[in-house]
Design an enzyme around this catalytic site. Structure first.
Site, mmCIF file in Angstrom:
data_model
loop_
_atom_site.group_PDB
_atom_site.id
_atom_site.type_symbol
_atom_site.label_atom_id
_atom_site.label_comp_id
_atom_site.label_asym_id
_atom_site.label_seq_id
_atom_site.Cartn_x
_atom_site.Cartn_y
_atom_site.Cartn_z
ATOM 1 N N TYR A 24 14.969 32.673 4.948
ATOM 2 C CA TYR A 24 13.713 33.329 5.263
ATOM 3 C C TYR A 24 13.586 33.557 6.765
ATOM 4 O O TYR A 24 13.886 32.677 7.568
ATOM 5 C CB TYR A 24 12.520 32.486 4.793
ATOM 6 C CG TYR A 24 12.299 32.510 3.306
ATOM 7 C CD1 TYR A 24 12.214 33.716 2.617
ATOM 8 C CD2 TYR A 24 12.161 31.325 2.588
ATOM 9 C CE1 TYR A 24 11.997 33.736 1.248
ATOM 10 C CE2 TYR A 24 11.941 31.336 1.226
ATOM 11 C CZ TYR A 24 11.863 32.544 0.565
ATOM 12 O OH TYR A 24 11.653 32.568 -0.799
ATOM 13 N N ARG B 33 -11.824 0.632 14.134
ATOM 14 C CA ARG B 33 -11.568 1.306 12.859
ATOM 15 C C ARG B 33 -11.971 0.358 11.745
ATOM 16 O O ARG B 33 -11.318 -0.652 11.523
ATOM 17 C CB ARG B 33 -10.077 1.656 12.734
ATOM 18 C CG ARG B 33 -9.716 2.434 11.489
ATOM 19 C CD ARG B 33 -8.209 2.419 11.234
ATOM 20 N NE ARG B 33 -7.738 1.101 10.830
ATOM 21 C CZ ARG B 33 -6.461 0.813 10.570
ATOM 22 N NH1 ARG B 33 -5.531 1.740 10.718
ATOM 23 N NH2 ARG B 33 -6.120 -0.412 10.201
ATOM 24 N N MET C 217 11.111 26.267 -0.163
ATOM 25 C CA MET C 217 10.268 25.291 -0.839
ATOM 26 C C MET C 217 11.089 24.231 -1.556
ATOM 27 O O MET C 217 10.730 23.048 -1.549
ATOM 28 C CB MET C 217 9.339 25.991 -1.828
ATOM 29 C CG MET C 217 8.301 25.067 -2.454
ATOM 30 S SD MET C 217 7.147 25.935 -3.542
ATOM 31 C CE MET C 217 6.201 26.881 -2.350
ATOM 32 N N LYS D 147 0.837 -1.204 0.000
ATOM 33 C CA LYS D 147 0.000 0.000 0.000
ATOM 34 C C LYS D 147 0.870 1.251 0.000
ATOM 35 O O LYS D 147 2.058 1.202 0.346
ATOM 36 C CB LYS D 147 -0.918 0.003 1.223
ATOM 37 C CG LYS D 147 -0.188 0.072 2.557
ATOM 38 C CD LYS D 147 -1.163 0.035 3.725
ATOM 39 C CE LYS D 147 -0.417 0.113 5.059
ATOM 40 N NZ LYS D 147 -1.344 0.083 6.211
#
Length: 383
Positions: A270, A143, A318, A44
Site C-alpha cells: 500500500y 492516580r 491489516m 491483570k
C-alpha cells in the site's frame, strides 16, 4: 478472554508462552523475599497478555498466597484453577464491578469516601464484609490515591475506614518512577503516613498489610518489600535487563504464506512506499496491524525466519506484510516467523520494538493477546 489452545496448526499468528520460564521467575521472586514478605502475583490484563488461564495453575502449584487482578474474570479464573488464597483488585473498580465480584471474595482498592459509601451499600445488601486496601498518595503518583498528608485527607481516610461493612486489609501506594532515590524517599513518607492512619483509627499494625513494592522496587530497593511485594512485569520476564535471572516467557509468531520474485524497481505494498533496489524474493507473512503488529514496527524493522533476520519492506496491511528473503536459502510457505523473541541464535529484542513504537513493551504485548491463540510450552519446566 483470549482463546486458549494447545494447537496452532490452524492459525496464522499465535503467542508461545514458556511455562518453565514463568515458574522459574515466580520461584526467583519467592526466593528473593522468602520469610520477609508475601508475594502478590499480578495477572491483570490477562496475565500481561500471557494468558491468565494458562499460567494460573502454575501460581496455584507454587502456592502463591495473593493474586492481583484487574477484572472479575481474572478472579474467576483464579478460583476455578483452585486458588484458595487471597485476591486483590489492583485498580479502582466501579460499584457494578465490586458487586459482581463479591462471589470471588475480591479485596478492593479504596481512595475516596464516595466509593466507600457505595461499597458499604453493597456489603449491607449482601450481608457480607468487603476487605479493602486504602490507596494513599505517599508516592506522589496522584492516580486513584488519597492525599493523607493533610488533616482533611486524614479525616477522609478515617471516614472511609469507619464504614461498618468494610474491613481494612491493607494500606498501599504505587511508585510512578523507576528511580531508587525517589522510591526510598517515598517509602519513608508512606510508612509515616500509614502509621499515622493506624494511630488515628486505633488499628493494630499486625492486622494490616503495608505494601508498595512493584517489580522494579522489589529488585532494587529491598526496603520497599514491607509486608507484601506486588510483582507483575518481572514474573513474565519483562524486567530490568541488568537483573539477569528473569527469563522472558512470550514469543510472538506467524508463518510464511507465499514466496514470490519481483524485479528491481518494483514498488511494494500500500502506498508503494518501498522500491526494490535489486531483483528480490519476497515472502508474505500472516500478520498485520489487525493482529497487533503495528505499522510503526515495520519502519526499519526485521523478523526472524530460519534463524536469520529478514527486513520488512511493506507499510503493513491489516493481516499480512512483506519481508525480503532474497538472502535466505530455502524459505517456503509454512515456515515459522518470529516477530518478537528468539529463533536460533538471533532475537528480536524488546529495545528495538520499544524504540520503534515509542512506548514500553507492555503497550504491545498486552494488545497481542487479543484475538490470538496461545501455545503453552514447557521449556525447562521443573517436575
Amino acid at each position: 478472554m483470549t482463546d486458549v489452545s494447545t494447537s496452532i496448526h490452524n492459525v496464522g499468528t499465535w503467542l508461545e508462552i514458556d511455562a518453565g520460564a514463568f515458574e522459574s521467575n515466580v520461584r526467583d521472586v519467592l526466593s528473593m523475599i522468602e520469610g520477609q514478605a508475601l508475594l502478590c502475583a499480578v495477572v491483570k490484563s490477562d496475565a500481561y497478555g500471557h494468558g491468565a488461564e494458562l499460567l494460573m495453575p502454575s501460581l496455584v502449584r507454587l502456592e502463591v498466597p495473593y493474586i492481583g487482578v484487574g477484572s472479575n474474570e481474572e478472579a474467576a479464573i483464579a478460583r476455578r484453577c483452585g486458588h484458595k488464597g487471597r485476591i486483590m483488585r489492583v485498580r479502582a473498580a466501579a460499584p457494578q464491578e465490586v458487586k459482581a465480584g463479591m462471589e470471588h471474595d475480591i479485596e478492593e482498592l479504596v481512595a475516596d469516601p464516595q466509593s466507600a459509601w457505595a461499597m458499604q451499600d453493597i456489603a449491607a445488601t449482601s450481608g457480607r464484609t468487603i476487605k479493602i486496601h486504602l490507596d494513599i498518595n505517599a508516592s506522589g503518583i496522584s492516580r486513584h490515591s488519597l492525599d493523607v498528608s493533610t488533616a482533611s485527607g486524614q479525616a477522609c481516610a478515617v471516614e472511609i475506614l469507619s464504614q461498618a461493612g468494610l474491613e481494612l486489609a491493607g494500606i498501599m501506594t504505587h511508585f510512578p518512577r523507576d528511580d531508587v532515590q525517589h522510591i526510598e524517599q517515598a517509602i519513608l513518607r508512606f510508612q509515616d503516613q500509614a502509621m499515622t492512619l493506624l494511630r488515628l483509627t486505633g488499628t493494630r499494625r499486625q492486622d494490616v498489610l503495608l505494601h508498595c513494592a512493584n517489580s522494579y522496587a522489589a529488585q532494587h530497593v529491598p526496603a520497599s518489600w514491607l509486608d507484601m511485594v506486588r510483582a507483575g512485569a518481572v514474573i513474565y520476564g519483562d524486567s530490568d535487563p541488568l537483573v539477569g535471572m528473569f527469563r522472558r516467557c512470550l514469543t510472538f509468531k506467524a508463518r510464511v504464506a507465499s514466496v514470490n520474485s519481483y524485479a528491481a524497481g518494483s514498488n511494494v505494498g500500500y502506498g508503494q512506499s518501498h522500491t526494490l533496489k535489486r531483483d528480490s524474493l519476497l515472502a508474505s507473512v500472516t500478520v498485520g496491524y489487525g493482529d497487533g503488529y503495528r505499522r510503526a514496527l515495520a519502519v526499519g524493522g526485521d523478523v526472524l525466519i530460519r534463524g536469520k533476520r529478514a527486513a520488512i519492506v511493506d507499510l503493513v496491511s491489516m493481516n499480512s506484510m512483506m519481508v525480503d528473503v532474497t538472502d535466505l536459502a530455502g524459505v517456503s510457505p509454512g515456515d515459522e516467523v518470529v516477530l518478537f523473541g528468539r529463533q536460533g541464535n538471533e532475537e528480536i529484542t524488546p529495545s528495538e520494538l520499544e524504540k520503534a513504537n515509542f512506548a514500553i513493551l507492555a503497550d504491545l504485548y498486552t494488545v497481542w493477546a487479543g484475538g490470538h491463540r496461545f501455545l503453552l510450552t514447557e521449556k525447562g519446566m521443573s517436575e
